[in-house]
Design an enzyme around this catalytic site. Structure first.
Site, PDB file in Angstrom:
ATOM      1  N   ARG A 172      12.006  58.159 -55.322  1.00 49.84           N
ATOM      2  CA  ARG A 172      10.881  57.850 -56.205  1.00 49.84           C
ATOM      3  C   ARG A 172      11.114  56.489 -56.857  1.00 49.84           C
ATOM      4  O   ARG A 172      12.109  55.818 -56.583  1.00 49.84           O
ATOM      5  CB  ARG A 172      10.717  58.925 -57.271  1.00 49.84           C
ATOM      6  N   THR A 174      12.256  53.562 -59.071  1.00 49.07           N
ATOM      7  CA  THR A 174      13.488  53.357 -59.830  1.00 49.07           C
ATOM      8  C   THR A 174      13.454  52.088 -60.676  1.00 49.07           C
ATOM      9  O   THR A 174      14.375  51.844 -61.449  1.00 49.07           O
ATOM     10  CB  THR A 174      14.707  53.237 -58.886  1.00 49.07           C
ATOM     11  N   TRP A 185      13.913  42.949 -47.677  1.00 48.61           N
ATOM     12  CA  TRP A 185      12.813  43.119 -46.727  1.00 48.61           C
ATOM     13  C   TRP A 185      12.503  41.826 -45.993  1.00 48.61           C
ATOM     14  O   TRP A 185      12.132  41.841 -44.808  1.00 48.61           O
ATOM     15  CB  TRP A 185      11.572  43.648 -47.452  1.00 48.61           C
ATOM     16  N   SER A 229       7.447  48.224 -40.061  1.00 50.55           N
ATOM     17  CA  SER A 229       6.324  48.180 -40.999  1.00 50.55           C
ATOM     18  C   SER A 229       5.952  49.578 -41.469  1.00 50.55           C
ATOM     19  O   SER A 229       5.662  49.798 -42.655  1.00 50.55           O
ATOM     20  CB  SER A 229       5.113  47.516 -40.332  1.00 50.55           C
ATOM     21  N   HIS A 232       8.511  50.768 -43.992  1.00 49.59           N
ATOM     22  CA  HIS A 232       8.270  50.082 -45.259  1.00 49.59           C
ATOM     23  C   HIS A 232       7.086  50.712 -45.989  1.00 49.59           C
ATOM     24  O   HIS A 232       7.138  50.957 -47.199  1.00 49.59           O
ATOM     25  CB  HIS A 232       8.001  48.605 -44.978  1.00 49.59           C
ATOM     26  N   CYS A 371      20.207  48.981 -55.514  1.00 47.40           N
ATOM     27  CA  CYS A 371      20.028  50.225 -56.269  1.00 47.40           C
ATOM     28  C   CYS A 371      20.577  51.369 -55.439  1.00 47.40           C
ATOM     29  O   CYS A 371      20.193  51.537 -54.277  1.00 47.40           O
ATOM     30  CB  CYS A 371      18.543  50.414 -56.572  1.00 47.40           C
ATOM     31  N   CYS A 374      17.990  53.817 -54.020  1.00 49.51           N
ATOM     32  CA  CYS A 374      17.203  53.156 -52.973  1.00 49.51           C
ATOM     33  C   CYS A 374      18.049  52.970 -51.709  1.00 49.51           C
ATOM     34  O   CYS A 374      17.568  53.140 -50.589  1.00 49.51           O
ATOM     35  CB  CYS A 374      16.710  51.793 -53.452  1.00 49.51           C
TER      36      CYS A 374
END
Length: 445
Positions: A172, A174, A185, A229, A232, A371, A374
């Site tokens: 979720r 962060t 990315w 993609s 992402h 993170c 993540c």
């Protein structure tokens, strides 16, 4: 205040309300109009995927993810970034996200400091494990390695590798954002995705690209780009659907954030890129769905068990998994992976190896995510996709599997199995979340 002024104010308010309703109605209709129909590079329509996922896959995969075998994932979150010097992590225990720069504290920039401290808190890994679980993990270490990996696998024997309870660490929002997240990315898209050299993708992955370049690429390279993609888009959907709405008395409230959803996927705000990203999510779903249907024979053998030490639960878990595999086989519009690498043998072999190395490099970039939470979900979903690709390119080996003895030609580790099913579970959840956003936009009218 005169009646005329009041009537004028009321009129302006009514006009603004009407404009808002028209805008929301337009947004909903445009999103629905552009995220429908048949997907490119396969003969499957989005409505069929929605119905199949909602009524057959989602309830079962959600239940499977709660089973002990699939809720614990062994991962090394301390591997250094191999591509650039890390900015350093904050010293708060179990945080390991982008640090709060000293100049922020000195300048008393309240908003930026609060954002950073929020990211520290929300990005922390909950490493709580019972003693019973820790003892069980020692027994789980009996599964062997596999070959032809599409991912850079963590060394499960490394002292830095640890089991993480995925249910205690949901994916979720962060607060991890900004240049650090963009650099990850951007490196994935700019350096590791197939594309013509003349095409430049801007630093901000949310910014629209400069036109369509898919016609310049062969099927295999178009597929690769769509997979990245789609991944992402799926991750962004999770953040939009589980956003920190407010925090009172230390208790956070999580839920869908329509504004954030619009920023990332609205066709107007993204100049048409948003719907294309969402279509790539569906394409990724099809690829992993196909992999599950192909790998079913591996798990249908009596020699394969989902071992946790609880024989009754292990049997129930395998029954549920096989039931999911039967559903995947029943889907009538699978992606045909045989259309890939179908050229001359030498060229196809070279392209397949290039495909594998590009993806393996992307899995290494996940060690550059600042993170921990993540990084956890990035590594898991990347490994899940890598395992799906490994399955699709191992059809002959899977067909030759012996019924009652280990296979030398094709094997899956516990880590790969857990990643594969949880990654597909994340895609199933993303598609379900997208349906919820459509309903929210409709109700906003």
């Amino acid at each position: 205040m005169s009646q005329g002024v009041r009537r004028a104010g009321a009129g302006q308010g009514a006009a603004a309300a009407v404009q808002l309703l028209v805008t929301l109605s337009f947004l909903r209709s445009v999103v629905e109009a552009q995220v429908t129909g048949v997907l490119d590079d396969c003969l499957c329509d989005i409505d069929s995927i929605d119905n199949f996922n909602t009524y057959k896959i989602f309830p079962k995969i959600k239940k499977l993810q709660e089973r002990d075998y699939f809720r614990y994932y062994k991962v090394n979150l301390k591997r250094p970034c191999p591509f650039w010097a890390e900015d350093g992590h904050c010293s708060i225990k179990d945080c390991h996200v982008e640090p709060c720069p000293e100049y922020l504290k000195m300048a008393n920039s309240t908003k930026e400091l609060e954002d950073c401290e929020q990211a520290n808190k929300l990005g922390a890994i909950n490493s709580t494990l019972s003693n019973q679980s820790k003892e069980a993990f020692i027994d789980w270490a009996r599964y062997d390695d596999s070959r032809d990996h599409f991912c850079e696998l963590d060394d499960e024997r490394s002292p830095a590798a640890q089991y993480v309870d995925l249910l205690l660490n949901p994916e979720r929002y962060t607060g991890y954002k900004g240049t650090s997240a963009w650099r990850v990315w951007n490196s994935i898209y700019e350096e590791n995705c197939f594309k013509p050299r003349s095409v430049y993708r801007p630093l901000n992955p949310l910014a629209p690209s400069r036109g369509r370049f898919f016609l310049c690429l062969c099927l295999e390279k178009r597929v690769f780009y769509k997979l990245i993609s789609g991944l992402h888009a799926s991750i962004n959907l999770h953040l939009c659907a589980n956003y920190l709405l407010e925090e009172t008395w230390g208790k956070p409230s999580w839920g869908p954030n329509i504004k954030e959803f619009k920023r990332r996927f609205d066709p107007v705000e993204t100049k048409g890129e948003g719907p294309r990203r969402l279509k790539n999510l569906y394409f990724l779903y099809l690829i992993e769905l196909r992999a599950l249907s192909k790998v079913a024979p591996y798990f249908e053998r009596s020699i394969v068990d989902l071992y946790t030490g609880n024989a009754e639960e292990d049997a129930d878990t395998k029954t549920l998994l096989l039931n999911i595999f039967q559903d995947t086989k029943s889907f009538p519009m699978h992606f045909d992976e045989k259309s890939m690498f179908a050229g001359d043998k030498k060229g196809a072999k070279s392209l397949k190896e290039e495909f594998r190395l590009h993806f393996k490099n992307i899995s290494r970039i996940m060690d550059c995510v600042g993170c921990d939470k993540c990084r956890l979900w990035g590594k898991l979903q990347t490994q899940g996709l890598g395992t799906a690709l490994k399955i699709l390119f191992s059809e002959k080996e899977i067909q030759k599997l012996p019924e009652n003895s280990p296979s030398k030609g094709f094997q899956l580790t516990r880590q790969e199995i857990v990643a594969l099913l949880n990654a597909f579970g994340r895609l199933s959840t993303s598609i379900r979340d997208l349906q919820n956003f459509k309903v929210l936009l409709q109700h906003s009218r």
